[in-house]
Design a protein around this motif. Sequence first.
Motif, PDB file in Angstrom:
ATOM      1  N   SER A   1       0.810  -1.216   0.000  1.00  0.00           N
ATOM      2  CA  SER A   1       0.000   0.000   0.000  1.00  0.00           C
ATOM      3  C   SER A   1       0.842   1.265   0.000  1.00  0.00           C
ATOM      4  N   GLY A   2       2.053   1.228   0.590  1.00  0.00           N
ATOM      5  CA  GLY A   2       2.905   2.403   0.554  1.00  0.00           C
ATOM      6  C   GLY A   2       3.241   2.796  -0.874  1.00  0.00           C
ATOM      7  N   VAL A   3       3.626   1.816  -1.698  1.00  0.00           N
ATOM      8  CA  VAL A   3       3.938   2.080  -3.101  1.00  0.00           C
ATOM      9  C   VAL A   3       2.663   2.461  -3.855  1.00  0.00           C
ATOM     10  N   ILE A   4       1.536   1.871  -3.485  1.00  0.00           N
ATOM     11  CA  ILE A   4       0.269   2.228  -4.129  1.00  0.00           C
ATOM     12  C   ILE A   4      -0.050   3.702  -3.899  1.00  0.00           C
ATOM     13  N   PHE A   5       0.229   4.209  -2.701  1.00  0.00           N
ATOM     14  CA  PHE A   5       0.016   5.635  -2.442  1.00  0.00           C
ATOM     15  C   PHE A   5       0.976   6.485  -3.269  1.00  0.00           C
ATOM     16  N   THR A   6       2.197   5.984  -3.490  1.00  0.00           N
ATOM     17  CA  THR A   6       3.120   6.687  -4.382  1.00  0.00           C
ATOM     18  C   THR A   6       2.516   6.807  -5.775  1.00  0.00           C
ATOM     19  N   LEU A   7       2.041   5.685  -6.306  1.00  0.00           N
ATOM     20  CA  LEU A   7       1.449   5.676  -7.645  1.00  0.00           C
ATOM     21  C   LEU A   7       0.165   6.502  -7.689  1.00  0.00           C
ATOM     22  N   ALA A   8      -0.601   6.479  -6.585  1.00  0.00           N
ATOM     23  CA  ALA A   8      -1.851   7.236  -6.538  1.00  0.00           C
ATOM     24  C   ALA A   8      -1.581   8.740  -6.612  1.00  0.00           C
ATOM     25  N   VAL A   9      -0.552   9.195  -5.896  1.00  0.00           N
ATOM     26  CA  VAL A   9      -0.203  10.615  -5.943  1.00  0.00           C
ATOM     27  C   VAL A   9       0.259  10.995  -7.343  1.00  0.00           C
ATOM     28  N   MET A  10       1.092  10.159  -7.962  1.00  0.00           N
ATOM     29  CA  MET A  10       1.556  10.434  -9.318  1.00  0.00           C
ATOM     30  C   MET A  10       0.396  10.469 -10.310  1.00  0.00           C
ATOM     31  N   GLU A  11      -0.519   9.507 -10.189  1.00  0.00           N
ATOM     32  CA  GLU A  11      -1.665   9.442 -11.095  1.00  0.00           C
ATOM     33  C   GLU A  11      -2.586  10.640 -10.896  1.00  0.00           C
ATOM     34  N   ALA A  12      -2.790  11.035  -9.637  1.00  0.00           N
ATOM     35  CA  ALA A  12      -3.664  12.176  -9.357  1.00  0.00           C
ATOM     36  C   ALA A  12      -3.077  13.468  -9.911  1.00  0.00           C
ATOM     37  N   GLN A  13      -1.764  13.611  -9.841  1.00  0.00           N
ATOM     38  CA  GLN A  13      -1.117  14.810 -10.363  1.00  0.00           C
ATOM     39  C   GLN A  13      -1.235  14.910 -11.885  1.00  0.00           C
ATOM     40  N   ARG A  14      -1.320  13.761 -12.549  1.00  0.00           N
ATOM     41  CA  ARG A  14      -1.401  13.741 -14.016  1.00  0.00           C
ATOM     42  C   ARG A  14      -2.834  13.794 -14.514  1.00  0.00           C
ATOM     43  N   SER A  15      -3.803  13.590 -13.615  1.00  0.00           N
ATOM     44  CA  SER A  15      -5.198  13.502 -14.026  1.00  0.00           C
ATOM     45  C   SER A  15      -5.757  14.867 -14.421  1.00  0.00           C
ATOM     46  N   SER A  16      -6.659  14.855 -15.391  1.00  0.00           N
ATOM     47  CA  SER A  16      -7.334  16.086 -15.819  1.00  0.00           C
ATOM     48  C   SER A  16      -8.683  16.273 -15.116  1.00  0.00           C
ATOM     49  N   GLU A  17      -9.085  15.282 -14.317  1.00  0.00           N
ATOM     50  CA  GLU A  17     -10.352  15.398 -13.583  1.00  0.00           C
ATOM     51  C   GLU A  17     -10.198  16.411 -12.452  1.00  0.00           C
ATOM     52  N   PRO A  18     -11.131  17.355 -12.316  1.00  0.00           N
ATOM     53  CA  PRO A  18     -10.991  18.351 -11.245  1.00  0.00           C
ATOM     54  C   PRO A  18     -11.312  17.795  -9.853  1.00  0.00           C
ATOM     55  N   TYR A  19     -12.283  16.871  -9.771  1.00  0.00           N
ATOM     56  CA  TYR A  19     -12.719  16.348  -8.476  1.00  0.00           C
ATOM     57  C   TYR A  19     -12.913  14.836  -8.537  1.00  0.00           C
ATOM     58  N   ARG A  20     -12.841  14.218  -7.358  1.00  0.00           N
ATOM     59  CA  ARG A  20     -13.190  12.811  -7.196  1.00  0.00           C
ATOM     60  C   ARG A  20     -14.005  12.657  -5.921  1.00  0.00           C
ATOM     61  N   MET A  21     -14.821  11.594  -5.898  1.00  0.00           N
ATOM     62  CA  MET A  21     -15.655  11.343  -4.729  1.00  0.00           C
ATOM     63  C   MET A  21     -14.860  10.583  -3.676  1.00  0.00           C
ATOM     64  N   LEU A  22     -14.869  11.080  -2.464  1.00  0.00           N
ATOM     65  CA  LEU A  22     -14.203  10.425  -1.342  1.00  0.00           C
ATOM     66  C   LEU A  22     -15.223   9.599  -0.580  1.00  0.00           C
ATOM     67  N   MET A  23     -15.044   8.272  -0.605  1.00  0.00           N
ATOM     68  CA  MET A  23     -15.955   7.343   0.057  1.00  0.00           C
ATOM     69  C   MET A  23     -17.393   7.509  -0.432  1.00  0.00           C
ATOM     70  N   GLY A  24     -17.566   8.036  -1.652  1.00  0.00           N
ATOM     71  CA  GLY A  24     -18.894   8.205  -2.208  1.00  0.00           C
ATOM     72  C   GLY A  24     -19.736   9.246  -1.515  1.00  0.00           C
ATOM     73  N   MET A  25     -19.115  10.126  -0.697  1.00  0.00           N
ATOM     74  CA  MET A  25     -19.895  11.076   0.092  1.00  0.00           C
ATOM     75  C   MET A  25     -19.589  12.526  -0.225  1.00  0.00           C
ATOM     76  N   VAL A  26     -18.340  12.869  -0.507  1.00  0.00           N
ATOM     77  CA  VAL A  26     -17.969  14.268  -0.670  1.00  0.00           C
ATOM     78  C   VAL A  26     -16.943  14.389  -1.786  1.00  0.00           C
ATOM     79  N   LYS A  27     -17.035  15.487  -2.535  1.00  0.00           N
ATOM     80  CA  LYS A  27     -16.080  15.749  -3.603  1.00  0.00           C
ATOM     81  C   LYS A  27     -14.793  16.313  -3.021  1.00  0.00           C
TER      82      LYS A  27
END
Length: 309
Positions: free
Chosen positions: A135-161
């Motif tokens: 999971s530590g490396v997954i968080f590394t990849l998640a941060v990299m992927e989020a920085q490259r994403s063009s999506e402005p928002y994502r749903m956190l736990m399906g409750m809040v943007k």
Amino acid sequence: MSSRLGEALGGVPLCTLCVVAMCCAVHLAIFLLDTPITMYSIMARNVLYLGEWYRIITAAFVHASMMHIGFNMMSLLAIGGGLESDLGTVAMTMTVWWSVILVGGLYCAGEWLFADVRGGEHAREHLLQQAVGFSGVIFTLAVMEAQRSSEPYRMLMGMVKVPTKLYPWALMIVLQVMMKGEVSFMGHLAGAIVGILHTYGLTAPLLPSKQMLHDMEDWPGISAMAAALPNFKRCPPPPPAGEQHADSDAPSLRTLCKGIVGAIAYALTALWWVISAVLQIFGLYNPDPPPAGGWEAVAQGDVELGSRR
């Protein structure tokens, strides 16, 4: 059934698929041999004082339970597949292996620092704290992927943007609150910080240049693999000759400071988003519009937290 599974696996990029297979094979071997995972977990005392450096590597591929490995592998497939398609299989492989080493090293350094600061019985608690999982490396990849994403928002736990670039940090905080004692906050934090280091190019001296990655794909073994395996993803073309020098230059002090400040700002801003989300759910907070420049400007330090232009 087997053909559908083959088709599904065939669509997973090669490096991501190999990591998933490796983690599953290790988990199966540990289960069949009934081996204690404490022999392979990462522990600051054993790594720093007993010289058991192998734990930095082994801990990443060992998981504590079926639920643990299942959740991690599904997350890896979701995040790693898209990121590998952008980076290329060779670049993804280099990134993953260096991330395993950097996340493990930063985990040990963090636990040692907390042990030194807190002292007493708390020092022993931090030095003997064990962790396993990818999971530590997954968080590394998640941060990299989020920085490259063009999506402005994502749903956190399906409750809040949540702003996409803050999503991994907010998720890390939520998991720590919801699963306290079951997840390694230091491991996840180390992974997110390494993701920021990759994003700002601070790990560039450790990784091959874009031109080198492109040349590596022409090596006999790799070129044969690329021709035989459809899920091998080629690296993007290198920059023009006049721009290649910038790719191999060591990061400047300004870039280093910007990366450190960015990591702190992302963590603090994500923490506020989690707190504000809880307050919004209970109707206790009505957020103001984001500052000029957006939350990305806040995270990069261009706008101070809490200020408005």
